[in-house]
Design a protein around this motif. Sequence first.
Motif, PDB file in Angstrom:
ATOM      1  N   LEU A 369      -6.539-104.747  -4.622  1.00 12.01           N
ATOM      2  CA  LEU A 369      -5.233-104.193  -4.968  1.00 12.01           C
ATOM      3  C   LEU A 369      -4.089-105.076  -4.500  1.00 12.01           C
ATOM      4  O   LEU A 369      -4.119-105.648  -3.409  1.00 12.01           O
ATOM      5  N   GLY A 370      -3.052-105.139  -5.329  1.00  9.72           N
ATOM      6  CA  GLY A 370      -1.806-105.763  -4.926  1.00  9.72           C
ATOM      7  C   GLY A 370      -1.039-104.842  -4.006  1.00  9.72           C
ATOM      8  O   GLY A 370      -1.417-103.688  -3.784  1.00  9.72           O
ATOM      9  N   GLU A 371       0.094-105.321  -3.523  1.00  9.06           N
ATOM     10  CA  GLU A 371       0.864-104.552  -2.550  1.00  9.06           C
ATOM     11  C   GLU A 371       1.328-103.214  -3.117  1.00  9.06           C
ATOM     12  O   GLU A 371       1.288-102.188  -2.431  1.00  9.06           O
ATOM     13  N   ALA A 372       1.777-103.195  -4.380  1.00  9.60           N
ATOM     14  CA  ALA A 372       2.269-101.949  -4.969  1.00  9.60           C
ATOM     15  C   ALA A 372       1.162-100.900  -5.045  1.00  9.60           C
ATOM     16  O   ALA A 372       1.352 -99.736  -4.674  1.00  9.60           O
ATOM     17  N   ASP A 373      -0.015-101.310  -5.514  1.00  8.44           N
ATOM     18  CA  ASP A 373      -1.112-100.356  -5.647  1.00  8.44           C
ATOM     19  C   ASP A 373      -1.637 -99.916  -4.288  1.00  8.44           C
ATOM     20  O   ASP A 373      -2.052 -98.764  -4.116  1.00  8.44           O
ATOM     21  N   GLN A 374      -1.627-100.806  -3.315  1.00  9.17           N
ATOM     22  CA  GLN A 374      -2.001-100.398  -1.970  1.00  9.17           C
ATOM     23  C   GLN A 374      -1.032 -99.348  -1.434  1.00  9.17           C
ATOM     24  O   GLN A 374      -1.430 -98.411  -0.734  1.00  9.17           O
ATOM     25  N   SER A 375       0.245 -99.492  -1.797  1.00  6.17           N
ATOM     26  CA  SER A 375       1.246 -98.503  -1.388  1.00  6.17           C
ATOM     27  C   SER A 375       0.934 -97.137  -1.981  1.00  6.17           C
ATOM     28  O   SER A 375       1.110 -96.102  -1.318  1.00  6.17           O
ATOM     29  N   VAL A 376       0.481 -97.120  -3.238  1.00  4.53           N
ATOM     30  CA  VAL A 376       0.138 -95.854  -3.886  1.00  4.53           C
ATOM     31  C   VAL A 376      -1.026 -95.190  -3.160  1.00  4.53           C
ATOM     32  O   VAL A 376      -0.977 -93.994  -2.842  1.00  4.53           O
ATOM     33  N   VAL A 377      -2.082 -95.955  -2.887  1.00  6.18           N
ATOM     34  CA  VAL A 377      -3.247 -95.401  -2.197  1.00  6.18           C
ATOM     35  C   VAL A 377      -2.843 -94.853  -0.831  1.00  6.18           C
ATOM     36  O   VAL A 377      -3.232 -93.743  -0.445  1.00  6.18           O
ATOM     37  N   SER A 378      -2.040 -95.611  -0.102  1.00 11.74           N
ATOM     38  CA  SER A 378      -1.607 -95.193   1.222  1.00 11.74           C
ATOM     39  C   SER A 378      -0.732 -93.951   1.161  1.00 11.74           C
ATOM     40  O   SER A 378      -0.889 -93.017   1.959  1.00 11.74           O
ATOM     41  N   PHE A 379       0.188 -93.925   0.206  1.00  8.88           N
ATOM     42  CA  PHE A 379       1.086 -92.778   0.069  1.00  8.88           C
ATOM     43  C   PHE A 379       0.311 -91.507  -0.249  1.00  8.88           C
ATOM     44  O   PHE A 379       0.548 -90.445   0.349  1.00  8.88           O
ATOM     45  N   LEU A 380      -0.622 -91.595  -1.197  1.00 12.73           N
ATOM     46  CA  LEU A 380      -1.397 -90.406  -1.566  1.00 12.73           C
ATOM     47  C   LEU A 380      -2.218 -89.900  -0.391  1.00 12.73           C
ATOM     48  O   LEU A 380      -2.438 -88.688  -0.241  1.00 12.73           O
ATOM     49  N   ASP A 381      -2.679 -90.807   0.459  1.00 21.37           N
ATOM     50  CA  ASP A 381      -3.420 -90.395   1.639  1.00 21.37           C
ATOM     51  C   ASP A 381      -2.485 -89.764   2.679  1.00 21.37           C
ATOM     52  O   ASP A 381      -2.820 -88.753   3.304  1.00 21.37           O
ATOM     53  N   ASP A 382      -1.293 -90.334   2.834  1.00 18.83           N
ATOM     54  CA  ASP A 382      -0.339 -89.830   3.831  1.00 18.83           C
ATOM     55  C   ASP A 382       0.110 -88.401   3.534  1.00 18.83           C
ATOM     56  O   ASP A 382       0.335 -87.604   4.455  1.00 18.83           O
ATOM     57  N   ILE A 383       0.273 -88.073   2.240  1.00 22.09           N
ATOM     58  CA  ILE A 383       0.807 -86.756   1.892  1.00 22.09           C
ATOM     59  C   ILE A 383      -0.282 -85.692   1.774  1.00 22.09           C
ATOM     60  O   ILE A 383       0.022 -84.513   1.538  1.00 22.09           O
ATOM     61  N   ARG A 384      -1.526 -86.079   1.971  1.00 27.40           N
ATOM     62  CA  ARG A 384      -2.651 -85.151   1.776  1.00 27.40           C
ATOM     63  C   ARG A 384      -2.492 -83.837   2.544  1.00 27.40           C
ATOM     64  O   ARG A 384      -2.772 -82.760   1.995  1.00 27.40           O
ATOM     65  N   PRO A 385      -2.038 -83.857   3.815  1.00 31.78           N
ATOM     66  CA  PRO A 385      -1.932 -82.579   4.540  1.00 31.78           C
ATOM     67  C   PRO A 385      -0.959 -81.584   3.923  1.00 31.78           C
ATOM     68  O   PRO A 385      -1.054 -80.373   4.179  1.00 31.78           O
ATOM     69  N   ASP A 386      -0.023 -82.077   3.110  1.00 32.02           N
ATOM     70  CA  ASP A 386       0.997 -81.196   2.548  1.00 32.02           C
ATOM     71  C   ASP A 386       0.723 -80.807   1.096  1.00 32.02           C
ATOM     72  O   ASP A 386       1.520 -80.077   0.497  1.00 32.02           O
ATOM     73  N   MET A 387      -0.372 -81.273   0.542  1.00 35.38           N
ATOM     74  CA  MET A 387      -0.628 -81.038  -0.880  1.00 35.38           C
ATOM     75  C   MET A 387      -1.272 -79.679  -1.109  1.00 35.38           C
ATOM     76  O   MET A 387      -2.204 -79.278  -0.399  1.00 35.38           O
ATOM     77  N   ALA A 388      -0.784 -78.972  -2.123  1.00 36.35           N
ATOM     78  CA  ALA A 388      -1.329 -77.666  -2.483  1.00 36.35           C
ATOM     79  C   ALA A 388      -2.391 -77.837  -3.568  1.00 36.35           C
ATOM     80  O   ALA A 388      -2.534 -78.905  -4.169  1.00 36.35           O
ATOM     81  N   GLU A 389      -3.134 -76.777  -3.800  1.00 37.54           N
ATOM     82  CA  GLU A 389      -4.194 -76.811  -4.811  1.00 37.54           C
ATOM     83  C   GLU A 389      -3.598 -77.080  -6.189  1.00 37.54           C
ATOM     84  O   GLU A 389      -2.555 -76.546  -6.556  1.00 37.54           O
ATOM     85  N   ALA A 390      -4.266 -77.925  -6.962  1.00 44.00           N
ATOM     86  CA  ALA A 390      -3.769 -78.296  -8.285  1.00 44.00           C
ATOM     87  C   ALA A 390      -3.952 -77.145  -9.272  1.00 44.00           C
ATOM     88  O   ALA A 390      -4.920 -76.386  -9.184  1.00 44.00           O
ATOM     89  N   PRO A 391      -3.034 -77.011 -10.237  1.00 41.28           N
ATOM     90  CA  PRO A 391      -3.227 -76.004 -11.283  1.00 41.28           C
ATOM     91  C   PRO A 391      -4.350 -76.415 -12.220  1.00 41.28           C
ATOM     92  O   PRO A 391      -4.662 -77.599 -12.357  1.00 41.28           O
ATOM     93  N   LEU A 392      -4.983 -75.438 -12.852  1.00 39.76           N
ATOM     94  CA  LEU A 392      -5.995 -75.731 -13.850  1.00 39.76           C
ATOM     95  C   LEU A 392      -5.335 -76.324 -15.095  1.00 39.76           C
ATOM     96  O   LEU A 392      -4.123 -76.220 -15.284  1.00 39.76           O
ATOM     97  N   PRO A 393      -6.125 -76.999 -15.968  1.00 39.34           N
ATOM     98  CA  PRO A 393      -5.541 -77.538 -17.201  1.00 39.34           C
ATOM     99  C   PRO A 393      -4.803 -76.470 -18.003  1.00 39.34           C
ATOM    100  O   PRO A 393      -5.124 -75.283 -17.935  1.00 39.34           O
ATOM    101  N   SER A 394      -3.831 -76.909 -18.769  1.00 33.94           N
ATOM    102  CA  SER A 394      -2.985 -75.997 -19.544  1.00 33.94           C
ATOM    103  C   SER A 394      -3.810 -75.181 -20.534  1.00 33.94           C
ATOM    104  O   SER A 394      -4.780 -75.684 -21.098  1.00 33.94           O
ATOM    105  N   PRO A 395      -3.413 -73.925 -20.798  1.00 32.20           N
ATOM    106  CA  PRO A 395      -4.175 -73.065 -21.699  1.00 32.20           C
ATOM    107  C   PRO A 395      -4.206 -73.597 -23.131  1.00 32.20           C
ATOM    108  O   PRO A 395      -3.356 -74.394 -23.545  1.00 32.20           O
ATOM    109  N   VAL A 396      -5.189 -73.141 -23.872  1.00 30.03           N
ATOM    110  CA  VAL A 396      -5.283 -73.482 -25.287  1.00 30.03           C
ATOM    111  C   VAL A 396      -3.986 -73.100 -25.999  1.00 30.03           C
ATOM    112  O   VAL A 396      -3.452 -72.008 -25.792  1.00 30.03           O
ATOM    113  N   GLY A 397      -3.465 -73.990 -26.807  1.00 30.90           N
ATOM    114  CA  GLY A 397      -2.253 -73.730 -27.571  1.00 30.90           C
ATOM    115  C   GLY A 397      -0.998 -74.329 -26.982  1.00 30.90           C
ATOM    116  O   GLY A 397       0.044 -74.366 -27.635  1.00 30.90           O
ATOM    117  N   THR A 398      -1.082 -74.832 -25.721  1.00 34.69           N
ATOM    118  CA  THR A 398       0.138 -75.251 -25.030  1.00 34.69           C
ATOM    119  C   THR A 398       0.318 -76.768 -24.963  1.00 34.69           C
ATOM    120  O   THR A 398       1.112 -77.262 -24.171  1.00 34.69           O
TER     121      THR A 398
END
Length: 437
Positions: A369-398
């Motif tokens: 990874l380049g510096e920018a992509d390493q920043s993304v990996v690091s950022f996503l790891d840093d915010i992990r304690p504050d992340m809530a459960e993801a919503p399920l995929p959008s319903p049919v029709g939406t």
Amino acid sequence: MTKFSRTTKTRSAVAMAMALGLGLTACGGGSDSGSEAAGDGNLRFSWWGSDPRHEANEQMITMFEEGNEGISISGEYGDFGGYWDRLATTTAGGDAPDVITMDEKYLQEYAGRGALANLSELPGLDLEKFDESSLSLGEYQDGLYGLSTGQNAYVVMVNEDLFEEAGVELPDDSTWTWDDYYDISAELEEKLGGDSRGSEFGAQDVDLRIWLRQQGESLYNEEDGGVGYSPENVTSWFEHLLTVRDDGGGPTASEFTENSSGTFEAGEFPTNRAGMGWYWSNQLAALRTASDSNISMLRVPSASGEAADNGMYYKASMYWSISEQSENKEAAAEFVNFLANDAEAAKVMLVDRGVPVNPDMAEAITPELGEADQSVVSFLDDIRPDMAEAPLPSPVGTGGVQDVVGRYVSEVLFETLTPEQATEQMTSEIEGLISAG
């Protein structure tokens, strides 16, 4: 992930093509109008995106073909808006690509109409390295119809060069509030002067999702698939956008329209005309390239100033799906298995489709990874304690809700509808899409 403001085409072709054609394929089986050489290992692979993604996918195709004699793959790609119009049309005509790059907004739309194969029933696809939480994001009813390509998060991007030019300090994103966001954006606009704005609008359906999550609600009710919010909380979101426009250093309504009809690279943030913008984390490298500026990521503000209350979540960046119409499902599964589990493929893809959820693939790409992509990996790891459960995929029709939301945002910004009127009409329209689905 493509912002609404980069795509203004409607998705009417999706609804029409689905209604007319998918019922014919819902019971499974291929179509005589599919791949010309059905059964001999020829596959079609579709995706959307920028030139670097096209080049990476073509490279992965070549790698796979070299190691799998007898299977040939042709790529089909385009911009985000045109991609879905074409996929709807080809699916309705029984001529869908074998391997499909799928998005959260359309996963249940296609799975619910029988257009996608159940990946859990394909023996050539190894799912062992994917945890239950990532697999659940690709499920519909009792089947798995999309395999996550990786994860990302929706963030506030900041142009540190413009902050420095304006003499404005970067906020503490673990404690900042919406009032802080308005004040900082207004200060940036004042000190930068000219045509510069403090912030772009965060005015997509994902912005509304996060706003509602901060209120303890959701865009969709995951139990019955209906809307999951109180009208007053959507009204408050429209009022928030007016605050950004009037008091928070944001664009005018006309500038919003201009941005909506332009390309990604021509937007206010990528062209250094806004100090803050709303984007997906995997867009960091592209934003740095487009702006030639020092861009970094921040958590989303919250009403309370508590990071755990900001409503952020990890999202499956995209999915690998296989068409139920494919007459080469076994070969298609082998190709998806290569994309999902091969370290050399991961080193080509890197984090363009999100940080791999397969831990072996994440480990394999880290040294590449380049510096920018390493920043993304690091950022996503840093915010992990504050992340809530993801919503399920959008319903049919939406699938077209992002366009519906964008249209009502425009109505509010141009003051042809009040926030209350926009809430009522938009809710009615979304409920109609769900009912028709």
